[in-house]
Enzyme design. Structure first.
Site, short mmCIF file in Angstrom:
data_model
loop_
_atom_site.label_atom_id
_atom_site.label_comp_id
_atom_site.label_asym_id
_atom_site.label_seq_id
_atom_site.Cartn_x
_atom_site.Cartn_y
_atom_site.Cartn_z
N VAL A 1 0.83 -1.21 0.00
CA VAL A 1 0.00 0.00 0.00
C VAL A 1 0.86 1.27 0.00
CG1 VAL A 1 -1.65 1.33 1.40
CG2 VAL A 1 -2.02 -1.10 1.01
N CYS B 1 -5.32 -9.46 3.43
CA CYS B 1 -6.44 -8.64 3.91
C CYS B 1 -7.65 -9.43 4.40
CB CYS B 1 -6.86 -7.66 2.82
SG CYS B 1 -5.59 -6.42 2.53
N LYS C 1 -7.39 -11.62 7.75
CA LYS C 1 -7.13 -10.85 8.97
C LYS C 1 -8.23 -9.81 9.23
CE LYS C 1 -4.09 -7.01 7.59
NZ LYS C 1 -5.11 -5.97 7.66
N LYS D 1 -3.19 -15.28 -5.00
CA LYS D 1 -3.98 -15.04 -6.21
C LYS D 1 -3.01 -14.66 -7.33
CE LYS D 1 -5.00 -10.16 -5.61
NZ LYS D 1 -6.00 -9.14 -5.61
N1 NAD Z 1 -1.90 -5.38 0.69
C1 NAD Z 1 -3.10 -5.00 0.31
O1 NAD Z 1 -3.64 -5.46 -0.72
C2 NAD Z 1 -3.87 -3.98 1.10
C3 NAD Z 1 -5.00 -3.35 0.54
C4 NAD Z 1 -5.68 -2.41 1.28
C5 NAD Z 1 -5.29 -2.12 2.57
N2 NAD Z 1 -4.20 -2.77 3.11
C6 NAD Z 1 -3.79 -2.40 4.47
O2 NAD Z 1 -2.69 -1.50 4.37
C7 NAD Z 1 -1.76 -1.72 5.45
C8 NAD Z 1 -0.40 -2.04 4.88
O3 NAD Z 1 -0.49 -3.25 4.16
P1 NAD Z 1 0.69 -3.76 3.22
O4 NAD Z 1 0.19 -4.99 2.54
O5 NAD Z 1 1.20 -2.61 2.41
O6 NAD Z 1 1.78 -4.14 4.33
P2 NAD Z 1 3.28 -4.62 4.10
O7 NAD Z 1 3.55 -5.62 5.17
O8 NAD Z 1 3.51 -4.99 2.67
O9 NAD Z 1 4.14 -3.31 4.37
C9 NAD Z 1 4.20 -2.66 5.61
C10 NAD Z 1 5.51 -1.87 5.66
O10 NAD Z 1 5.49 -1.03 6.82
C11 NAD Z 1 6.82 -0.97 7.32
N3 NAD Z 1 6.82 -0.46 8.70
C12 NAD Z 1 6.51 -1.09 9.85
N4 NAD Z 1 6.65 -0.25 10.90
C13 NAD Z 1 7.03 0.94 10.39
C14 NAD Z 1 7.31 2.21 10.96
N5 NAD Z 1 7.22 2.42 12.28
N6 NAD Z 1 7.66 3.22 10.14
C15 NAD Z 1 7.75 3.03 8.81
N7 NAD Z 1 7.49 1.84 8.20
C16 NAD Z 1 7.15 0.82 9.00
C17 NAD Z 1 7.32 -2.39 7.15
O11 NAD Z 1 8.73 -2.45 7.24
C18 NAD Z 1 6.76 -2.74 5.77
O12 NAD Z 1 7.67 -2.40 4.75
C19 NAD Z 1 -2.38 -2.84 6.29
O13 NAD Z 1 -3.14 -2.26 7.31
C20 NAD Z 1 -3.29 -3.55 5.31
O14 NAD Z 1 -4.36 -4.20 5.95
C21 NAD Z 1 -3.48 -3.67 2.39
#
Ligand code: NAD
Length: 444
Positions: free
Chosen positions: A11, A266, A269, A327
């Site tokens: 994201v 997503c 969880k 997927k």
């Molecule tokens: N992946 C999806 O398809 C999707 C879609 C919509 C919403 N979301 C939501 O978005 C959020 C992020 O998901 P994602 O899949 O991108 O996660 P991800 O695990 O791919 O990435 C999260 C990133 O945050 C970093 N991080 C952790 N603590 C940090 C801090 N204190 N400062 C800066 N960076 C930090 C991690 O190192 C990691 O690179 C989640 O809440 C998820 O539910 C995800």
């Protein structure tokens, strides 16, 4: 505008790249130093179509920057997007430690007005927690600086993340501040030209909207899997049923594919977190409980079918596996059905010979080197000498197959298909035993 994005995952990196692409100046911050160093060298840590080119172009144009320095990141943007992970806690609730760590660090470093934007998927009430933690950090410094917190949940899906971000159906913003509304309108203006997609609402409504959307989609999948399981027992073909009901515009064709369960970062969880939120609010989420139960059961379906196809004994067998990602068009294996299948096969003494167009590196990262996991270079190697073929992901590469050739490769002519990729008539004509999901004569 100057924009800061915390988190460079699916994201955060997409948000940063897409906002830079329309001319904003974006600083992406992550605590993962390796990731930031790699991004600095133009290495994209995830597979997402179109992302690599977009990141490279915007880095070259000087609009997209990466750092591990929180102070620099906080100083940079008027807008501070929080896009860090919210993984499930032991009890299924969303673990807010990463979101609140960012809130604290914004409070520790900010010197002027900021809009703090929760883009991570967070439970109702999180904006209040972020506000408290920012204020506490400011107070610890003896500072009084004005700020707002708003909710801007992200609806992108992996595999089409850029398209979803740039052409999504809606941009939800939860806020009661006119100043925030104006700044968010300005930030998203380049992506809001065709029609006004911005939806302003209460913060709590925005937080709940994200969970409601994912829970609704998960419900559609579990519903269809329930019908598929019933179809198997009744000798009906669920694919015909899918056409029959999808043609009703009140139902629609989207998200009613039966299969081996939903996975990813997503749905599992978020459904669990919403269940937890419901119980904390004193409400028993009977429907969500069922959606989750059906999905857990569904992830066992391929293993159960394989066990039945081999008379309850898989020890010493080698199963060819097509698809590891949860997927197509992603390398993400979080909660993927392939993991449930592989782990069950290993417990039963079988080996897995697997191929995925993008998730091989991720699979190696998760499971490391083990004798019962053979990662091969292509789909052909995956079936060579295998006792059966299992399909967990409907990558395009798997759709067109010479079934006569396939039969020659397999030691036993068994296919279990968790995505109903093939035409059962064609497969059976080649003399293969084909067990799909909900297709009348499947094993149960
Ligand atoms: N992946 C999806 O398809 C999707 C879609 C919509 C919403 N979301 C939501 O978005 C959020 C992020 O998901 P994602 O899949 O991108 O996660 P991800 O695990 O791919 O990435 C999260 C990133 O945050 C970093 N991080 C952790 N603590 C940090 C801090 N204190 N400062 C800066 N960076 C930090 C991690 O190192 C990691 O690179 C989640 O809440 C998820 O539910 C995800």
């Amino acid at each position: 505008m100057n924009v800061t994005v915390f988190g460079t995952g699916y994201v955060g990196l997409v948000t940063g790249a897409c906002l830079a692409d329309v001319g904003h100046d974006v600083m992406c911050m992550d605590i993962d130093a390796d990731k930031i160093a790699g991004l600095g060298r133009g290495e994209i840590p995830i597979y997402e179509p179109g992302l690599e080119a977009m990141v490279k172009q915007n880095v070259a144009a000087g609009r997209l920057h990466f750092t591990t320095d929180a102070a620099k990141a906080v100083a940079f943007g008027r807008l501070q997007f929080i896009a860090v992970g919210t993984p499930p806690d032991e009890d299924g609730s969303a673990d807010l430690q990463y979101v609140l760590a960012v809130a604290k660090s914004i409070g520790e470093h900010m010197d002027d007005y900021k809009v703090i934007i929760n883009k991570s998927t967070v439970p109702v009430g999180t904006a209040d927690k972020v506000r408290v933690d920012v204020r506490n950090a400011l107070e610890a410094r003896g500072q009084q600086v004005d700020f707002d917190v708003c909710s801007n949940p992200e609806f992108l899906k992996e595999g089409a993340a850029i398209e979803d971000f740039t052409q999504g159906a809606r941009i939800v913003v939860g806020t009661d501040s006119e100043r925030v509304k104006a700044l968010m309108r300005e930030c998203y203006a380049p992506y809001n030209r065709l029609r006004d997609k911005l939806m302003f609402m209460d913060i709590r409504a925005a937080e709940l909207t994200k969970y409601a959307a994912n829970a609704m989609l998960a419900t559609k999948i579990s519903f269809m899997n329930e019908i598929a399981n019933l179809a198997e027992r009744l000798g009906a073909d669920v694919e015909q049923v899918r056409h029959g009901i999808g043609s009703d515009p009140r139902i629609g064709y989207q998200f009613i594919y039966p299969g081996c369960g939903y996975g990813g970062s997503c749905f599992p969880k978020d459904v669990q977190a919403l269940m937890r939120t419901a119980s904390q609010a004193g409400y028993e989420p009977a429907l969500l409980n069922a959606v989750e139960t059906v999905n857990r059961r569904q992830k066992q379906t391929l293993f159960t079918k394989l066990m039945q196809a081999f008379d309850g004994d898989l020890s010493g067998k080698t199963i060819g596996l097509w698809g590891l990602a949860f997927k197509p068009d992603t390398d993400d294996m979080r909660d993927a059905p392939s993991r449930v299948l592989m782990e069950a096969l290993w417990d039963a003494g079988a080996k897995v010979q697997a191929y995925d167009p993008q998730a091989m590196r991720e699979c190696r990262r998760i499971y490391g080197d083990r004798d019962d996991l053979i990662l091969v270079a292509d789909r052909i190697q995956a079936v060579k000498g295998a006792d059966a073929l299992a399909i967990c992901t409907e990558w395009k590469d798997f759709r067109a197959v010479d079934f006569d050739w396939l039969k020659q490769q397999l030691a036993s002519p068994v296919i279990v298909d968790g995505r109903n990729v093939f035409d059962p008539v064609r497969v059976k004509e080649a003399g293969l035993l084909y067990y799909a999901v909900g297709r009348g004569d499947s094993l149960q």
